[in-house]
Design a protein around this motif. Structure first.
Motif, short mmCIF file in Angstrom:
data_model
loop_
_atom_site.label_atom_id
_atom_site.label_comp_id
_atom_site.label_asym_id
_atom_site.label_seq_id
_atom_site.Cartn_x
_atom_site.Cartn_y
_atom_site.Cartn_z
N UNK A 25 0.83 -1.21 0.00
CA UNK A 25 0.00 0.00 0.00
C UNK A 25 0.86 1.26 0.00
N UNK A 26 0.37 2.30 -0.64
CA UNK A 26 1.15 3.53 -0.82
C UNK A 26 1.62 4.11 0.51
N UNK A 27 0.74 4.08 1.51
CA UNK A 27 1.12 4.68 2.80
C UNK A 27 2.24 3.90 3.49
N UNK A 28 2.36 2.61 3.19
CA UNK A 28 3.46 1.82 3.73
C UNK A 28 4.70 1.95 2.86
N UNK A 35 16.55 0.40 -0.54
CA UNK A 35 16.78 -1.06 -0.52
C UNK A 35 15.46 -1.79 -0.33
N UNK A 36 14.65 -1.32 0.59
CA UNK A 36 13.36 -1.96 0.84
C UNK A 36 12.46 -1.95 -0.38
N UNK A 37 12.52 -0.88 -1.15
CA UNK A 37 11.66 -0.75 -2.34
C UNK A 37 11.98 -1.77 -3.42
N UNK A 38 13.15 -2.42 -3.32
CA UNK A 38 13.52 -3.45 -4.32
C UNK A 38 12.75 -4.75 -4.10
N UNK A 39 12.21 -4.94 -2.89
CA UNK A 39 11.45 -6.15 -2.57
C UNK A 39 12.25 -7.43 -2.85
N UNK A 40 13.53 -7.40 -2.54
CA UNK A 40 14.44 -8.47 -2.92
C UNK A 40 14.06 -9.83 -2.34
N UNK A 90 7.15 -8.14 11.13
CA UNK A 90 7.38 -7.06 10.15
C UNK A 90 8.88 -6.85 10.12
N UNK A 91 9.54 -7.35 9.08
CA UNK A 91 11.01 -7.32 9.09
C UNK A 91 11.56 -5.90 9.05
N UNK A 92 12.58 -5.68 9.85
CA UNK A 92 13.26 -4.38 9.86
C UNK A 92 14.47 -4.41 8.93
N UNK A 93 14.99 -5.62 8.65
CA UNK A 93 16.11 -5.78 7.74
C UNK A 93 15.77 -6.87 6.73
N UNK A 101 13.75 0.31 6.15
CA UNK A 101 12.82 1.41 6.39
C UNK A 101 13.54 2.73 6.65
N UNK A 102 12.98 3.80 6.10
CA UNK A 102 13.37 5.14 6.52
C UNK A 102 12.77 5.44 7.88
#
Length: 266
Positions: A25-28, A35-40, A90-93, A101-102
């Motif tokens: 979701x956009x708000x998340x 790095x998180x945005x890559x969804x690796x 909810x993974x932080x790394x 996360x920022x």
């Protein structure tokens, strides 16, 4: 956004896909770093890899990404592997121990995500287990996963190709465990292990209660078995996939055969 995509089937086998979803979701998403945005850590293409292998199987697939909340973690937040590196509810790394996360999710955020994503996914899975068990007297949850073959933060060396998890035999009948291990062990050109680094996540451990007629088994595939490369863009290799699908089809067909046999005993 529906948290679960469900395709009901008539087989006693249910395929669960908690980690193939890529929706955030956009708000998340706005709080993820680059790095998180890559969804690796997505289980890339796994639902496509299994598609059609057991035509009558039920499928339950989480549509949300595991960075939103991990559908294969205990909702209490308790670790599946105490004393070992892992990622949380909810993974932080990520799997390389890189921050995602920022702005890290708060306890309130996690509670909201449990209600909006985690619980609905498992409510859908639980409903399908009940429906299938009512049809056959038995239900077998086959939990479908993949991971990069090299993740030093999580394990040393190279992961075997097939990683079978039954929580040391607790989550399914011995016939199922033995059959899957035998097929994987005989698969030409592949390596395998039973209850190695991955013994089954929360899904397998939570639902696998053979004494009640509900069996569960996890299959963690090394991504090198079906991806062109274990780096972005994580493209599926059609040749590797075709070869792997023949083994996976044998596994599912045998699980279904055993399930019908076990169901007939009840």
């Amino acid at each position: 956004m529906l948290p679960a995509e469900i395709i009901p089937g008539t087989s006693p086998v249910i395929l669960a896909f908690p980690h193939t979803g890529t929706e955030v979701p956009i708000d998340i998403a706005s709080h993820l770093n680059a790095e998180g945005a890559k969804l690796r850590d997505t289980d890339w293409h796994i639902h496509q890899l299994y598609a059609g292998l057991l035509p009558d199987a039920t499928t339950v697939r989480a549509t949300f990404h595991r960075y939103v909340i991990d559908a294969n973690r205990d909702p209490s937040g308790e670790s599946l592997y105490p004393g070992q590196n892992t990622t949380g509810l909810v993974p932080l790394t990520d799997f390389d121990n890189q921050p995602l996360w920022n702005e890290a999710p708060t306890e309130v955020d996690i509670a909201v995500r449990l209600a909006q994503f985690h619980r609905p996914y498992h409510a859908a899975l639980q409903a399908e287990i009940g429906r299938v068990k009512a049809l056959h007297g038995i239900a077998v949850v086959y939990d479908c996963h993949s991971i990069r073959s090299r993740c030093p933060f999580l394990f040393e060396g190279v992961l075997p190709d097939f990683n079978i998890g039954t929580d040391n035999g607790k989550t399914c009948a011995g016939e199922i465990e033995r059959a899957v291990a035998e097929i994987c062990g005989k698969a030409d050109g592949y390596t395998s292990v039973l209850n190695g680094r991955f013994r089954g996540g929360w899904t397998t451990r939570h639902y696998g209660r053979p004494e009640t007629g509900v069996h569960a088994i996890q299959m963690e595939l090394a991504q090198i078995t079906h991806l062109a490369t274990e780096e972005l863009p994580f493209a599926l290799d059609p040749g590797k996939a075709r070869r792997l699908r023949t083994v996976l089809a044998d596994i599912l067909t045998e699980i279904e055969r055993i399930a019908y046999e076990l169901g007939g005993r009840t």
